[in-house]
Design an enzyme around this catalytic site. Sequence first.
Site, PDB file in Angstrom:
ATOM      1  CB  SER A 154      -9.495  -6.350   4.108  1.00 17.28           C
ATOM      2  OG  SER A 154      -8.247  -6.198   3.494  1.00 17.28           O
ATOM      3  NE  ARG A 167     -21.020 -10.777   6.506  1.00 17.94           N
ATOM      4  CZ  ARG A 167     -20.772 -11.873   5.790  1.00 17.94           C
ATOM      5  NH1 ARG A 167     -21.480 -12.109   4.699  1.00 17.94           N
ATOM      6  NH2 ARG A 167     -19.851 -12.724   6.137  1.00 17.94           N
ATOM      7  CG  ASP A 173      -7.146  -8.706   5.045  1.00 17.06           C
ATOM      8  OD1 ASP A 173      -7.956  -9.623   4.815  1.00 17.06           O
ATOM      9  OD2 ASP A 173      -7.241  -7.939   6.024  1.00 17.06           O
TER      10      ASP A 173
END
Length: 424
Positions: free
Chosen positions: A93, A108, A146
Amino acid sequence: MIPAWVLDYPTGEETGEYLAIDLGGTNLRVVNVTLKGNNQFETKQSKYSLPEGIRTAEADELFKFMAECLKTFVDENFPSNLSEPIPLGFTFSYPASQDIIDEGILQRWTKGYDIHGVEGYDVVPMLTKALKELNVPIEVVALINDTTGTLVASTYTDKETRMGLIFGTGVNGAYYERCGDIPKLEGKLVDDISDNTPMAINCEYGSFDNEHAVLPRTKYDIRIDDESPRPGQQSFEKMISGYYMGEVLRMLILDLAEKKLIFGDNGYKQLQEPYVMDSSFPSLFDLDTSDELDNSKKKLQLLGVESTYEDRQALKELASFVGERAARLAVCGIAAICKKRNYKTAHCAADGSVYEKYPGFKERAARALRDIFQWSEKDDPIVIVHAEDGSGVGAAVIAALTQKRVNQGKSVGTKSKMESKVNK
Ligand code: BGC
């Protein structure tokens, strides 16, 4: 806006047994999903607490931990020898670029994670290597955000689903786009994908307005960003997600306490510690209905702070600003996608701790959507509904859809990725 390489809508008839893994904020979840078709499924899951300090550990430690949890789960649930590796949907996620469904190059870290040696790399081979080292018979077939999982899981059971949303530690949404309307993919698609083929898009709108060109920021927002491990990133998320709501409130309260506007001469030392207030603080203050706001009083005492009733009334109002702003901004992502896709009606499937647990969030979010669209009908045509489990069921359905495409010889990535896969 990341193409997620889910190129089909689930029909609800997908079947098979799959594993799913989801690295969350406080624990790691492994789920065994049996898709039974007819929109039915069964799940069996185990949760493993994340070891202390894992958010800032080394990459090897993280993937070793994930592989160990999977091994424990497989040993417990699949005791006899397996003839084939178990297919796994890997829910990751974080913003990860994908040119093919079974890769994810981490752009990132977000939500306070700061593990060295992962940004800029594909996380799938890292997990695969750790699994090999422990001899765990698992094959990663898809990497899933997710929100994409939530979108697909909810579509599996409800055909009116148009978006998958997370309002939790982080915020984000996913929807299906037409491949012909994705400029990023122009000239990169294999022939078996037409302009009308659907493609799930992981919006990553937590990073909306990183340029700070649109949304007004308070001095607290600016400080949170400056003092975070990734300044300038996830601007939208830093104003509204569960990971930051308590911190926005803490800074506000601290400011007032330093100016002697609240708490009088009472001490508030613990309030000086960054992130000491998680979202359970604004959540409790915001809609506290106890006598004399007694519950808020007790909550503050946990931080060694004594308060008067007036202090707590002020805190209640401040918390409601934080909660109301979060809800109103959060639905802008829904409005933007529904306008872009011209959806007049939609079920937007939401999950996450803020959606589930923050009192009043659902009502505020619905009200905000009504304000944006200026609906006059009695029933809202676009509604936020509770999602099916995205990181379990969604990951499994995506793994099933992927395997089906692969078995049919259809592509699951860009032209160059598919060619290099064939040449391997
Ligand atoms: C991540 C998204 C994720 C969202 C909700 C954000 O911080 O960038 O990839 O979907 O959190 O978990």
